[in-house]
Enzyme design. Structure first.
Site, PDB file in Angstrom:
ATOM      1  N   HIS A 124       0.870  -1.174   0.000  1.00  0.00           N
ATOM      2  CA  HIS A 124       0.000   0.000   0.000  1.00  0.00           C
ATOM      3  C   HIS A 124       0.911   1.230   0.000  1.00  0.00           C
ATOM      4  O   HIS A 124       2.008   1.188   0.554  1.00  0.00           O
ATOM      5  CB  HIS A 124      -0.843  -0.045   1.279  1.00  0.00           C
ATOM      6  CG  HIS A 124      -1.902   0.999   1.386  1.00  0.00           C
ATOM      7  ND1 HIS A 124      -1.635   2.299   1.726  1.00  0.00           N
ATOM      8  CD2 HIS A 124      -3.248   0.924   1.215  1.00  0.00           C
ATOM      9  CE1 HIS A 124      -2.767   2.990   1.765  1.00  0.00           C
ATOM     10  NE2 HIS A 124      -3.768   2.182   1.456  1.00  0.00           N
ATOM     11  N   GLN A 204      -4.371  -4.902   7.019  1.00  0.00           N
ATOM     12  CA  GLN A 204      -5.338  -5.929   6.596  1.00  0.00           C
ATOM     13  C   GLN A 204      -5.133  -7.234   7.356  1.00  0.00           C
ATOM     14  O   GLN A 204      -6.062  -8.038   7.473  1.00  0.00           O
ATOM     15  CB  GLN A 204      -5.219  -6.213   5.083  1.00  0.00           C
ATOM     16  CG  GLN A 204      -5.480  -5.001   4.202  1.00  0.00           C
ATOM     17  CD  GLN A 204      -6.922  -4.496   4.254  1.00  0.00           C
ATOM     18  OE1 GLN A 204      -7.836  -5.228   4.622  1.00  0.00           O
ATOM     19  NE2 GLN A 204      -7.123  -3.245   3.913  1.00  0.00           N
ATOM     20  N   LYS A 227     -10.484  -0.524  10.375  1.00  0.00           N
ATOM     21  CA  LYS A 227     -10.672  -1.690   9.501  1.00  0.00           C
ATOM     22  C   LYS A 227     -11.117  -2.922  10.296  1.00  0.00           C
ATOM     23  O   LYS A 227     -11.422  -3.960   9.733  1.00  0.00           O
ATOM     24  CB  LYS A 227      -9.377  -1.988   8.749  1.00  0.00           C
ATOM     25  CG  LYS A 227      -8.994  -0.860   7.799  1.00  0.00           C
ATOM     26  CD  LYS A 227      -7.887  -1.256   6.882  1.00  0.00           C
ATOM     27  CE  LYS A 227      -7.262  -0.065   6.183  1.00  0.00           C
ATOM     28  NZ  LYS A 227      -8.088   0.451   5.093  1.00  0.00           N
ATOM     29  N   CYS A 367      -4.701   2.396  -3.723  1.00  0.00           N
ATOM     30  CA  CYS A 367      -3.447   2.875  -3.118  1.00  0.00           C
ATOM     31  C   CYS A 367      -2.341   1.842  -3.296  1.00  0.00           C
ATOM     32  O   CYS A 367      -1.515   1.641  -2.389  1.00  0.00           O
ATOM     33  CB  CYS A 367      -3.617   3.214  -1.638  1.00  0.00           C
ATOM     34  SG  CYS A 367      -4.733   4.577  -1.359  1.00  0.00           S
TER      35      CYS A 367
HETATM   36  N1  PLP Z   1      -1.771  -0.647   4.526  1.00  0.00           N
HETATM   37  C1  PLP Z   1      -2.736  -1.384   3.983  1.00  0.00           C
HETATM   38  C2  PLP Z   1      -2.422  -2.772   3.528  1.00  0.00           C
HETATM   39  C3  PLP Z   1      -4.018  -0.871   3.853  1.00  0.00           C
HETATM   40  O1  PLP Z   1      -4.989  -1.618   3.323  1.00  0.00           O
HETATM   41  C4  PLP Z   1      -4.277   0.441   4.312  1.00  0.00           C
HETATM   42  C5  PLP Z   1      -5.615   1.040   4.127  1.00  0.00           C
HETATM   43  O2  PLP Z   1      -6.325   0.703   3.205  1.00  0.00           O
HETATM   44  C6  PLP Z   1      -3.243   1.155   4.889  1.00  0.00           C
HETATM   45  C7  PLP Z   1      -2.004   0.596   4.979  1.00  0.00           C
HETATM   46  C8  PLP Z   1      -3.458   2.547   5.418  1.00  0.00           C
HETATM   47  O3  PLP Z   1      -4.305   2.510   6.506  1.00  0.00           O
HETATM   48  P1  PLP Z   1      -4.861   3.857   7.156  1.00  0.00           P
HETATM   49  O4  PLP Z   1      -5.408   4.670   6.025  1.00  0.00           O
HETATM   50  O5  PLP Z   1      -5.909   3.379   8.096  1.00  0.00           O
HETATM   51  O6  PLP Z   1      -3.709   4.515   7.831  1.00  0.00           O
END
Ligand code: PLP
Length: 409
Positions: A124, A204, A227, A367
């Site tokens: 991500h 995740q 999440k 993302c």
């Molecule tokens: N890493 C992964 C694998 C994600 O799916 C996400 C969010 O979709 C994030 C990081 C970022 O999370 P947050 O936006 O809650 O900081």
């Protein structure tokens, strides 16, 4: 192991009773954010209505209650991820906040010109961009573990990628774009044998598995509350105590100091050293309630249920003409996220048509532009499943996709 009573679970999530475009809502976007159960909403409400006060500094009853609730949530979360010491859990704004904390507080003092940070193509953007910023400031180099055509990490070359310059290996537990479950334990063991630290993006992973940070072999573990049935704006960084102790604070302000002089200050012990300013107290309380809720249901039962829905979804999608599913073929290597394309239909069009039928999915690059680039596409449609989804939800998804097919041929 007991089975999840999904009917009972669904009844605890008020949002699932919504009607969207004249149809009962089918929510298949939990990888972006999950819905919230009544016990979490009640805990938030109770905090705001009865206990609201600032934490730590107050002597009065409400401040005592707020502090107890805030620190109780930390303890709850620590237990849930297998941390032996609640002081190793730092509350952050989420996974992004946790990774940026490490990039600054650890990275700026420990990464030098010519050092290497090893990432994976599956990451991500939250687990790429902070390292790019760090690399730009320090002169470090980013390297990547590639993926195969099923979106699995290619580990054959790992020993060459891990060099004496590798300071950190940062990888996700589960890919939000493809659902790939990474062999984190193996990568972590090899990374640590090569002298590197390991950061696991559990955004995740904490949702779809029982987490034990020690068993994983992580040095840093990041997660997001929203999440996993908790509120937005709260998450956590777990790290080994001696590592946190050795790191300088990232942000300065109230709460994080021991004493303040004109020219210099001394720091509060961890985790407070990393929690400058008034924290997201209600968020932490909600996250604690979410952890309590998930623990009571049992992660094993949740995972088993998700697996059934995932299997059913993969079978259902395979039967829709023109659908191409991305990610590992084996159920053992994937989690409850299904990314797909469908002939000439743009993922945004797929999502719009499904929305008109009350089915919420996500479309875009998720993302994870490096993943999209790998497959030569700009976007996918993504259905993600959680403890409250059912086979009937999958039927509605498939029904919607048949409508997409009749429009796009
Ligand atoms: N890493 C992964 C694998 C994600 O799916 C996400 C969010 O979709 C994030 C990081 C970022 O999370 P947050 O936006 O809650 O900081």
């Amino acid at each position: 192991m007991h089975r999840l009573d999904v009917g009972r679970v669904r009844a605890e999530f008020p949002t699932l009773a919504e009607t969207v475009n004249g149809r009962p809502l089918v929510y298949l976007d939990s990888a972006a954010t999950s819905q919230k159960p009544q016990p979490v909403l009640d805990a938030l409400d109770a905090y705001w209505v009865h206990d609201n006060a600032n934490v730590h500094r107050g002597i009065h009853e409400l401040s005592r209650r707020a502090t107890e609730a805030y620190e109780g949530a930390r303890l709850e979360l620590a237990r849930w991820i297998g941390a032996s010491d609640a002081a190793e859990v730092v509350f952050t704004t989420g996974t992004t906040g946790a990774i940026n904390l490490v990039a600054h507080a650890w990275g700026l003092d420990n990464v030098r010109e010519g050092d290497e940070i090893l990432l994976t193509v599956l990451e991500h953007h939250s687990n790429i961009v902070p390292w790019q910023l760090l690399a730009r400031r320090t002169g470090a180099r980013l390297r990547y573990i590639e993926i195969d055509d099923q979106g699995r990490l290619i580990l054959d070359g790992l020993d060459h990628l891990l060099t004496e310059r590798t300071r950190l290996v940062a990888l996700g537990q589960v890919s939000n774009a493809l659902g790939t479950v990474n062999p984190v334990k193996e990568v972590a063991a090899r990374a640590r044998a090569a002298g590197a630290l390991v950061l696991v993006d559990g955004a995740q992973g904490a949702v779809h598995s029982r987490v034990d940070v020690h068993e994983l072999g992580a040095d840093f573990y990041a997660l997001s509350g929203h999440k996993m049935c908790g509120p937005t704006g709260i998450g956590a960084l777990w790290a080994r105590r001696e590592l946190l102790d050795s790191m300088s604070p990232w942000q300065g302000g109230g709460e994080m100091i021991h004493t303040v002089e004109r020219d210099m200050s001394s720091w509060a012990p961890v985790p407070h050293k990393f929690e400058a300013g008034t924290p997201n107290i209600a968020g932490a309380v909600g996250l604690g309630a979410a952890v309590e809720y998930l623990s009571a249901l049992g992660m094993d039962a949740i995972v088993e249920h998700e697996r059934d829905v995932l299997r059913y979804a993969l079978e259902g999608l395979a039967a829709v003409t023109g659908v191409r599913v991305y990610g590992p073929e084996s159920l053992d290597e994937r989690s409850a996220v299904v990314s797909f394309t469908m002939g000439d239909a743009h993922p945004h069009d797929i999502s719009t048509i499904l929305d008109s039928q009350g089915v919420a999915i996500r479309a875009g690059h998720h993302c994870a532009q490096l993943v999209m680039k790998h497959f030569g596409i700009s976007a996918t449609a993504r259905a993600s499943f959680y403890l409250y989804n059912t086979r009937a939800d999958v039927d509605r998804l498939v029904e919607g996709l048949e409508a997409v097919r009749t429009i796009f041929g």
